[in-house]
Design an enzyme around this catalytic site. Structure first.
Site, short mmCIF file in Angstrom:
data_model
loop_
_atom_site.label_atom_id
_atom_site.label_comp_id
_atom_site.label_asym_id
_atom_site.label_seq_id
_atom_site.Cartn_x
_atom_site.Cartn_y
_atom_site.Cartn_z
N HIS A 76 63.22 -21.74 69.41
CA HIS A 76 63.83 -21.14 68.30
C HIS A 76 62.96 -19.97 67.60
CE1 HIS A 76 61.88 -23.40 65.01
NE2 HIS A 76 61.76 -24.37 65.94
N ASP A 78 63.31 -18.84 64.28
CA ASP A 78 63.43 -18.91 62.87
C ASP A 78 62.22 -19.88 62.52
OD1 ASP A 78 64.72 -21.29 63.94
OD2 ASP A 78 65.42 -21.90 61.91
N ASP A 139 55.64 -23.31 65.12
CA ASP A 139 56.94 -23.95 65.13
C ASP A 139 57.92 -22.97 64.92
OD1 ASP A 139 59.44 -25.33 65.31
OD2 ASP A 139 58.84 -26.33 63.47
N GLU A 173 67.34 -22.83 63.91
CA GLU A 173 67.20 -24.26 64.42
C GLU A 173 66.95 -24.96 63.12
OE1 GLU A 173 65.05 -27.81 65.65
OE2 GLU A 173 64.24 -26.04 64.48
N GLU A 174 66.12 -24.48 62.22
CA GLU A 174 65.66 -25.26 61.15
C GLU A 174 66.83 -25.57 60.07
OE1 GLU A 174 62.98 -26.41 61.39
OE2 GLU A 174 61.49 -25.28 62.63
ZN LIG Z 1 60.98 -26.38 65.93
#
Ligand SMILES: [Zn+2]
Length: 408
Positions: A76, A78, A139, A173-174
């Site tokens: 992802h 974002d 991340d 995703e977050e």
């Molecule tokens: Zn992640």
């Protein structure tokens, strides 16, 4: 490492409670850059969907590519809404020699060995952190950098044999909106991996089974000056209900495979009060037991507050992807073998959360999660390392070859 450092400079923070996907336009800056780079790397069918999802195909180089399943790789774009991702200044702590890492722009931000014992295994590595004012964005830009470098490496080394690969980079995703717009059929993969996990070796084929309960307390409001015998104040019933939560079944008192109930938001008002509660467990039976507990607590509070009308509504959020992945053991086995060949000791770690892969798994695309080497997601103490990025990339390159070997 170069790719990673380039990607983290691009602010891609997503935002909660937006009606559009992507939730923030700035995520498209990275999406468009990745599409351009994917084209330059020779991938096919590169496109950015109307929702900002980047798709591409890496053609296989086998005499007959159809014998190997199309494997998907997803990361992802974002970063978490929790901490700013603007003007990320990555700091490389070269040849780390042990000890706590103080972040240069804010000395109160310290990555301590005490809280991050993984540091003890990172002596001699180049550790990458933010400067103390933002998150790093490992991340999940680590996942993106690893996938992009895998594609680059495969292109430059045609002697590495692989089947057709499907690539996707997703927004939001977050805030869990992006994957709802994912085109599983157009993606074209038979199986897939999200590359979005934590420390080296961590492979996840389990997530929570998750529900959310809303408990509503209906009272009666009236002018307090003439409320005698008339007003029914709903918030006292809510307080009573809240008191009944077992203290050993909360997020702050549980870990590993133990599930929890978590009252996380609510409103208090004389007329109507309400409470939202997360229910989480790895087993459906455990989740059912938690739901029963919350319903029994309603009965008890109702008995004590007969004038308040209490209702409970429970909805399903997602299910443990293991319910499906148990029928695809080779996915986890292949990933573990790929990690071992990269000199990384693999281990299975159930995710105390959900993943985009869990959702895809229930939509017919089995998708466990692979490590990225990163730690301390969603905060200013986030870090990864050169070895973390390189071993993740090597694992992906091994993995595509293992799928060829296992499908002779
Ligand atoms: Zn992640």
């Amino acid at each position: 490492m170069d790719r990673f450092l380039r990607y983290v400079k691009i602010d891609t923070q997503s935002q909660e409670d937006q009606t559009t996907v992507p939730s923030t336009r700035k995520q498209l800056n990275l999406a468009n850059l990745l599409a351009k780079e994917l084209t330059a790397l020779g991938t096919q069918n590169v496109r950015v969907s109307e929702f900002g999802i980047v798709y591409a195909t890496v053609p296989g180089n086998l005499p007959d590519n159809s014998r190997v399943p199309v494997v998907g790789f997803i990361s992802h774009m974002d970063t978490s809404p929790a901490v700013s991702g603007a003007n990320v200044m990555a700091v490389i702590h070269k040849n780390y020699q042990g000890g706590d890492i103080v972040l240069p722009k804010d000395p109160t931000q310290v990555i301590s060995v005490d809280k991050n014992p993984i540091l003890k295994e990172m002596i001699g590595d180049d550790i990458i952190t933010a400067d103390g004012t933002t998150l790093l964005g490992s991340d999940d830009k680590s996942g993106i950098a690893a996938i992009m470098t895998m594609i680059d490496t495969l292109g430059q080394n045609p002697e590495i044999k692989h089947g057709t690969l499907a690539i996707a980079f997703t927004p939001d995703e977050e805030v869990s909106g992006g994957i709802e717009k994912f085109d599983v059929k157009g993606f074209g993969a038979k199986v897939a991996y999200t590359v979005d996990g934590g420390e080296l070796g961590e492979i996840s084929n389990e997530t929570w089974s998750a529900r959310t309960a809303t408990v509503t307390f209906q009272g009666k409001s009236t002018h307090p000056g003439s409320a005698n015998g008339i007003m029914v104040n709903a918030m006292y019933a809510l307080a009573d209900y809240l008191e009944r939560f077992p203290h050993d079944m909360l997020p702050e008192t549980t870990e590993k495979r133990v599930g929890f109930v978590h009252p996380y938001a609510g409103t208090i008002d004389v007329e109507t009060s309400s409470l939202k509660i997360l229910l989480r467990d790895f087993d459906l039976s455990g989740l059912d037991a938690k739901e029963k507990l919350l319903r029994d607590m309603v009965t008890q509070t109702q008995a004590k507050f007969p004038e308040v009308k209490i209702t409970i509504d429970v909805k399903e959020d997602y299910k443990n992807m293991k319910e499906v992945l148990k029928d695809f053991p080779q996915l986890t086995d292949n990933a573990m073998e790929a990690a071992r060949r990269a000199g990384v000791k693999p281990f299975l770690n159930p995710i105390r959360g959900g993943t985009d892969g869990a959702r895809l798994t229930f939509e017919g695309l089995p998708t466990p999660d692979l490590f990225t080497g990163g730690s301390n997601f969603h905060g200013k103490l986030e870090f990864n390392s050169r070895r973390g990025l390189e071993k993740t990339t090597q694992t992906l390159i091994n993995l595509v070859q293992i799928f060829v070997e296992k499908n002779p």
